[in-house]
Enzyme design. Sequence first.
Site: not given
Length: 629
Positions: A25, A92, A460, A467, A534
Amino acid sequence: MSTAISAAHRQILRLATAGSVDDGKSTLIGRLLHDTGSLPTDHLAGVTSSDGNVDLAALSDGLRAEREQGITIDVAYRFFASDTRSYVLADTPGHERYTRNTFTGASNAHVAVLLVDARHGVQRQTRRHARIATLVGVPHVIAAVNKIDLVDYSQQRFGELQDELTELAVQLGIGEITAIPVAATLGDNVVHRSANTPWYAGPTLLEYLEAVELAAPSPQPRELRLPVQWVSRPGRDGKRTYTGRVAAGTLAPGDPITVLPSGSVSTVTSVDTLDPERPVAVAGLSVSVQLADEIDVGRGDVIISGAPDAHLPVSARELSATLCWLSSAPLHAGDRVALKQGATTVRATVQSLERRLDPESLLEVVGPTELGLNDIGTVTLRTSSVVVADTYAQNRDTGAFILIDEASNDTVAAGTILEAREVVPGKATRNDIKWHPSSLQRSERWTKTGQRGATVWLTGLPASGKSTVAVALERELVNRARVAYLVDGDNIRHGISDDLGFSPGDRAENIRRVGHLARLFADAGVIAIASMVSPLHSDREIARELHRAAELDFIEVHVSTPVTECERRDPKGLYARARRGELKGLTGIDAPYEKPRSPDLRFDTTGADIEELADRVLALLVERGIIDE
């Protein structure tokens, strides 16, 4: 008059060599460079001996270790040109140990040049490399039957090798493998036609490369794929800039877009392609984009067309994929790895090993127990969070990935997606997974326990008081002899979501898991209280849809405390760290919060009596018939 085309307007052809060790190669590449006049004078002088002989292999084998061992180790990229085309060539490795580099070199090639030693024929590694070339979607595979001079330019031997290559093409499922007899050391049929093969009427290697058709379909706006690699802070115009490389389609100012996996929509206001004469971005260009709306876009997200007829990728959590396994430690079902696709990294579990390719016969072995070093196999992967994916046949950028060992950070596999299975709220992603109903009817369970299940979802900003209200609500429900349980986001990350980080995708996955857990609690007759930032409407909607599909009550409470008050409290020091630049992506500072559009209840905890706020939630539970007075 010269027919040469200027460098700026030449087509670029990418090719990769492949094949077994010592098939020549590097020598072939050196011959191409030498005979096309593509070598700098000082480079040529450095590999020319005192008697005038040129060490062609040394032109490509650039590492000292490569020269000492006589093998290619790394992918060596070289460039040469003809009058009509420019070439990017990847030399390669042929050695099995460096198969991973063959995968890399072939991944963007238009043509794979498969080297075959005329004396030895098609070898095991030749077959493996040919399979890799087809696996990564190289459209043209040709064979340079090298060292034809060492078999006395035998037409009979060349015919035998053509038969071997035809059989290989059939096994690979491709039309044909064009064979060209060459002698790289002497230059026969590489660039110049050889008088030593009068029986061969086909093209030289360079003639074949010059004639390969590279025409591609015109890019379509509806197929847009722009993986976001970088998000810049707002500039003087107050707008964030999103940077990445267009993987498919086109993008121009005024185009409607959708951001996945969040589903947020906006319109493009500007596109910077670094070329003032090119206002429209196309596949292959790196661009910077600004949007009309302040929506949540992070590194790893994918911008796609927002047009009604857009070609959509799949937001998947289960992938059927072909892997080339690159680690000495074998892969087994159940193993956990990191999956990196573009700028996105998620955790993944190997659900099953489906098939393994035999490199000799190219037949597939069903149900292997493991994949070993350099094995090619088909697997099913389950990801910890959503992956925006196309099949590899559709897009070689969004359909490819690598697997990484999280302990060593080594790349252990390269993969291509065969099928991406979509995330559908409330539904399994595999046909053989069925929901097992309880032997108890929900109504019977709730009647006998005297408890009706539901989920209260408090959302929030960080430090908004979610919490605190959730704790008070849980206590009051228990005081009323009701079974309630607080599902706190931090607590979930200590167990169920301990495999997740804090990327946008991992955050979305954490919310999805909490939504499923809350649904199970509610089905059992428990009042689940979820306290989660969230920030995205789409994530909260998934949790709501899970309950709606199961006919369970879902109460969304927006704790609307303003960011100034949240920052003043800052019990965990998150806002202070974000202001100092130590914490990226904090909701309310450098990541947006999408307020609920129509929550069931909304209140601000600033200066409020927490017990009174908890009572407001209780009153809503009574109003909905979930608990008694």
